[in-house]
Write a protein that holds these residues in place. Structure first.
Motif, PDB file in Angstrom:
ATOM      1  N   GLY A 171     -10.448  61.259  -4.312  1.00  0.00           N
ATOM      2  CA  GLY A 171      -8.998  61.422  -4.279  1.00  0.00           C
ATOM      3  C   GLY A 171      -8.237  60.147  -3.980  1.00  0.00           C
ATOM      4  O   GLY A 171      -8.709  59.037  -4.236  1.00  0.00           O
ATOM      5  N   LYS A 172      -7.081  60.304  -3.376  1.00  0.00           N
ATOM      6  CA  LYS A 172      -6.142  59.200  -3.185  1.00  0.00           C
ATOM      7  C   LYS A 172      -6.362  58.485  -1.845  1.00  0.00           C
ATOM      8  O   LYS A 172      -6.740  59.098  -0.847  1.00  0.00           O
ATOM      9  CB  LYS A 172      -4.702  59.719  -3.231  1.00  0.00           C
ATOM     10  N   ASN A 173      -6.104  57.186  -1.872  1.00  0.00           N
ATOM     11  CA  ASN A 173      -5.956  56.375  -0.657  1.00  0.00           C
ATOM     12  C   ASN A 173      -7.183  56.405   0.251  1.00  0.00           C
ATOM     13  O   ASN A 173      -7.068  56.388   1.486  1.00  0.00           O
ATOM     14  CB  ASN A 173      -4.719  56.826   0.132  1.00  0.00           C
ATOM     15  N   ASN A 174      -8.350  56.470  -0.352  1.00  0.00           N
ATOM     16  CA  ASN A 174      -9.576  56.315   0.415  1.00  0.00           C
ATOM     17  C   ASN A 174      -9.927  54.834   0.525  1.00  0.00           C
ATOM     18  O   ASN A 174      -9.603  54.042  -0.359  1.00  0.00           O
ATOM     19  CB  ASN A 174     -10.728  57.060  -0.258  1.00  0.00           C
ATOM     20  N   LYS A 175     -10.623  54.475   1.600  1.00  0.00           N
ATOM     21  CA  LYS A 175     -11.106  53.109   1.764  1.00  0.00           C
ATOM     22  C   LYS A 175     -12.624  53.169   1.894  1.00  0.00           C
ATOM     23  O   LYS A 175     -13.143  53.721   2.878  1.00  0.00           O
ATOM     24  CB  LYS A 175     -10.477  52.439   2.975  1.00  0.00           C
ATOM     25  N   ILE A 176     -13.316  52.619   0.894  1.00  0.00           N
ATOM     26  CA  ILE A 176     -14.774  52.694   0.825  1.00  0.00           C
ATOM     27  C   ILE A 176     -15.333  51.292   1.039  1.00  0.00           C
ATOM     28  O   ILE A 176     -15.055  50.377   0.247  1.00  0.00           O
ATOM     29  CB  ILE A 176     -15.216  53.272  -0.531  1.00  0.00           C
ATOM     30  N   PHE A 177     -16.118  51.136   2.078  1.00  0.00           N
ATOM     31  CA  PHE A 177     -16.599  49.813   2.453  1.00  0.00           C
ATOM     32  C   PHE A 177     -17.879  49.448   1.707  1.00  0.00           C
ATOM     33  O   PHE A 177     -18.508  50.284   1.043  1.00  0.00           O
ATOM     34  CB  PHE A 177     -16.831  49.760   3.962  1.00  0.00           C
ATOM     35  N   GLN A 178     -18.271  48.193   1.844  1.00  0.00           N
ATOM     36  CA  GLN A 178     -19.394  47.630   1.096  1.00  0.00           C
ATOM     37  C   GLN A 178     -20.703  48.383   1.347  1.00  0.00           C
ATOM     38  O   GLN A 178     -20.944  48.907   2.410  1.00  0.00           O
ATOM     39  CB  GLN A 178     -19.586  46.147   1.442  1.00  0.00           C
ATOM     40  N   PHE A 179     -21.513  48.425   0.303  1.00  0.00           N
ATOM     41  CA  PHE A 179     -22.879  48.963   0.321  1.00  0.00           C
ATOM     42  C   PHE A 179     -22.949  50.485   0.453  1.00  0.00           C
ATOM     43  O   PHE A 179     -24.020  51.029   0.710  1.00  0.00           O
ATOM     44  CB  PHE A 179     -23.721  48.298   1.424  1.00  0.00           C
ATOM     45  N   ALA A 180     -21.844  51.179   0.287  1.00  0.00           N
ATOM     46  CA  ALA A 180     -21.897  52.639   0.252  1.00  0.00           C
ATOM     47  C   ALA A 180     -22.516  53.096  -1.072  1.00  0.00           C
ATOM     48  O   ALA A 180     -22.380  52.448  -2.106  1.00  0.00           O
ATOM     49  CB  ALA A 180     -20.492  53.221   0.395  1.00  0.00           C
ATOM     50  N   SER A 181     -23.210  54.239  -1.012  1.00  0.00           N
ATOM     51  CA  SER A 181     -23.794  54.863  -2.207  1.00  0.00           C
ATOM     52  C   SER A 181     -23.275  56.294  -2.292  1.00  0.00           C
ATOM     53  O   SER A 181     -23.633  57.151  -1.473  1.00  0.00           O
ATOM     54  CB  SER A 181     -25.324  54.863  -2.132  1.00  0.00           C
ATOM     55  N   LEU A 182     -22.439  56.562  -3.291  1.00  0.00           N
ATOM     56  CA  LEU A 182     -21.776  57.855  -3.417  1.00  0.00           C
ATOM     57  C   LEU A 182     -22.129  58.494  -4.756  1.00  0.00           C
ATOM     58  O   LEU A 182     -21.997  57.850  -5.802  1.00  0.00           O
ATOM     59  CB  LEU A 182     -20.264  57.687  -3.309  1.00  0.00           C
ATOM     60  N   ARG A 197     -17.471  54.105   5.716  1.00  0.00           N
ATOM     61  CA  ARG A 197     -17.935  52.796   6.118  1.00  0.00           C
ATOM     62  C   ARG A 197     -19.274  52.409   5.463  1.00  0.00           C
ATOM     63  O   ARG A 197     -19.784  53.093   4.589  1.00  0.00           O
ATOM     64  CB  ARG A 197     -18.048  52.729   7.649  1.00  0.00           C
ATOM     65  N   GLU A 198     -19.815  51.269   5.903  1.00  0.00           N
ATOM     66  CA  GLU A 198     -20.944  50.632   5.241  1.00  0.00           C
ATOM     67  C   GLU A 198     -22.214  51.506   5.260  1.00  0.00           C
ATOM     68  O   GLU A 198     -22.490  52.201   6.226  1.00  0.00           O
ATOM     69  CB  GLU A 198     -21.277  49.296   5.936  1.00  0.00           C
ATOM     70  N   PHE A 199     -22.961  51.438   4.161  1.00  0.00           N
ATOM     71  CA  PHE A 199     -24.301  52.032   4.030  1.00  0.00           C
ATOM     72  C   PHE A 199     -24.293  53.556   4.147  1.00  0.00           C
ATOM     73  O   PHE A 199     -25.317  54.166   4.447  1.00  0.00           O
ATOM     74  CB  PHE A 199     -25.273  51.425   5.051  1.00  0.00           C
ATOM     75  N   THR A 200     -23.161  54.185   3.917  1.00  0.00           N
ATOM     76  CA  THR A 200     -23.123  55.635   3.861  1.00  0.00           C
ATOM     77  C   THR A 200     -23.744  56.124   2.551  1.00  0.00           C
ATOM     78  O   THR A 200     -23.674  55.445   1.516  1.00  0.00           O
ATOM     79  CB  THR A 200     -21.682  56.146   3.963  1.00  0.00           C
ATOM     80  N   TRP A 246     -13.075  60.222   9.151  1.00  0.00           N
ATOM     81  CA  TRP A 246     -13.475  58.876   9.574  1.00  0.00           C
ATOM     82  C   TRP A 246     -14.999  58.870   9.626  1.00  0.00           C
ATOM     83  O   TRP A 246     -15.603  59.398  10.566  1.00  0.00           O
ATOM     84  CB  TRP A 246     -12.861  58.572  10.938  1.00  0.00           C
ATOM     85  N   ILE A 247     -15.618  58.298   8.601  1.00  0.00           N
ATOM     86  CA  ILE A 247     -17.072  58.347   8.438  1.00  0.00           C
ATOM     87  C   ILE A 247     -17.635  56.949   8.705  1.00  0.00           C
ATOM     88  O   ILE A 247     -17.404  56.013   7.929  1.00  0.00           O
ATOM     89  CB  ILE A 247     -17.454  58.821   7.025  1.00  0.00           C
ATOM     90  N   MET A 248     -18.386  56.805   9.778  1.00  0.00           N
ATOM     91  CA  MET A 248     -18.864  55.487  10.185  1.00  0.00           C
ATOM     92  C   MET A 248     -20.163  55.115   9.459  1.00  0.00           C
ATOM     93  O   MET A 248     -20.694  55.881   8.642  1.00  0.00           O
ATOM     94  CB  MET A 248     -19.042  55.445  11.701  1.00  0.00           C
ATOM     95  N   ALA A 249     -20.681  53.930   9.782  1.00  0.00           N
ATOM     96  CA  ALA A 249     -21.792  53.345   9.020  1.00  0.00           C
ATOM     97  C   ALA A 249     -23.069  54.195   9.090  1.00  0.00           C
ATOM     98  O   ALA A 249     -23.360  54.834  10.097  1.00  0.00           O
ATOM     99  CB  ALA A 249     -22.086  51.942   9.545  1.00  0.00           C
ATOM    100  N   TYR A 250     -23.792  54.182   7.991  1.00  0.00           N
ATOM    101  CA  TYR A 250     -25.114  54.807   7.856  1.00  0.00           C
ATOM    102  C   TYR A 250     -25.095  56.329   7.945  1.00  0.00           C
ATOM    103  O   TYR A 250     -26.134  56.951   8.151  1.00  0.00           O
ATOM    104  CB  TYR A 250     -26.098  54.241   8.900  1.00  0.00           C
ATOM    105  N   VAL A 251     -23.951  56.942   7.790  1.00  0.00           N
ATOM    106  CA  VAL A 251     -23.886  58.408   7.776  1.00  0.00           C
ATOM    107  C   VAL A 251     -24.450  58.933   6.461  1.00  0.00           C
ATOM    108  O   VAL A 251     -24.223  58.362   5.393  1.00  0.00           O
ATOM    109  CB  VAL A 251     -22.428  58.886   7.975  1.00  0.00           C
ATOM    110  N   HIS A 252     -25.186  60.047   6.531  1.00  0.00           N
ATOM    111  CA  HIS A 252     -25.744  60.683   5.334  1.00  0.00           C
ATOM    112  C   HIS A 252     -25.200  62.095   5.184  1.00  0.00           C
ATOM    113  O   HIS A 252     -25.286  62.907   6.115  1.00  0.00           O
ATOM    114  CB  HIS A 252     -27.271  60.739   5.419  1.00  0.00           C
TER     115      HIS A 252
END
Length: 260
Positions: free
Chosen positions: A55-66, A91-94, A114-120
């Motif tokens: 959707g709108k206005n999301n911020k996806i940080f480096q190295f995420a896999s979606l 955030r990163e590596f999600t 608010w999803i922090m780093a390495y969340v699966h």
């Protein structure tokens, strides 16, 4: 609305649909079945694949896999989905996987999370709105998370569990059964450790409303009642107390049993 900004070193499939105002950083890869709405920022080295809608206005940080294939050996390439709402920070590596045809066919993340780093987020998970997942929190398949839920760092949630609105897990909690609304859970085999009263205050609940939820907690955990007896009493209370209705809704969905 700002123009779409795709870095020349990003790879975006011509079939992907990117709205105005989307930005894509260098070395990111966007697959053919991806849709991204206005204002979303995709950082560098991000991979977005599968039948994924963002959707709108999301911020996806480096190295995420979606949108990668689900980690399910029964998966046979079906066009299952990942659906992400608006205003999320990822955030990163999600790692968020698509759903499966043996589940609901899609994995969903709501709004303002608010999803922090390495969340699966595994296949067929459904996450509501306004949640916070601290670093390394992981959901197995088919998990349902309500609104305003907080997962402490390294929390692990067993497949098919349900976590009710406003509940909270401690650091490294192992959630093996359903967690009722407002309840704080802690321990390797998570147990109830009181109520998220601070979260209730922040959401604007009055002292009287909080007191009624505290009474429900006592019925469920402190009066020595069998689960079905406590459940029946709480459902009866919900008929006249709006803030208790969330418990009745939770009980209607719960299938794995409740932490006690």
């Amino acid at each position: 609305m700002a123009a779409t900004n795709i870095h020349p070193q990003a790879i975006v499939d011509p079939k992907a649909e990117l709205a105005e105002g989307v930005s894509v950083g260098p070395f990111s890869i966007i697959g053919p079945n991806v849709r991204i709405d206005a204002g979303t920022e995709v950082g560098p080295h991000v991979v977005i694949d599968g039948h994924t809608s963002i959707g709108k206005n999301n911020k996806i940080f480096q190295f995420a896999s979606l949108g990668a294939q689900p980690q399910d050996k029964k998966y046979a390439g079906e066009p299952t989905k990942l659906i992400i709402g608006d205003n999320n920070t990822i955030r990163e590596f999600t790692t968020f996987n698509t759903g499966t045809v043996t589940g609901i066919g899609e994995t969903r993340l709501g709004n303002d999370n608010w999803i922090m780093a390495y969340v699966h987020l595994a296949h067929d998970c459904v996450v509501g709105n306004h949640t916070i997942f601290a670093n390394n929190a992981s959901l197995a398949g088919h998990v349902t998370i309500g609104d305003w839920v907080i997962l402490g760092g390294y929390s692990l949630v067993h497949q098919f569990c349900i976590l009710g609105d406003y509940c909270m897990t401690a650091f490294a909690a192992g959630v093996h059964k359903d967690v009722p609304p407002y309840v704080m859970a802690a321990g390797y085999r998570a147990e109830p450790k009181g109520l998220n009263t601070e979260g209730m205050r922040r959401r604007g609940m009055s002292p009287e409303q909080i007191e009624r939820v505290q009474h429900v907690y006592k019925v469920l955990y402190r009066q020595g009642l069998a689960y079905n007896e406590a459940k029946a009493q709480i459902i009866e209370l919900a008929q006249s107390q709006e803030e208790v209705q969330v418990f009745a809704d939770f009980f209607a969905q719960s299938t794995r049993g409740v932490i006690r």
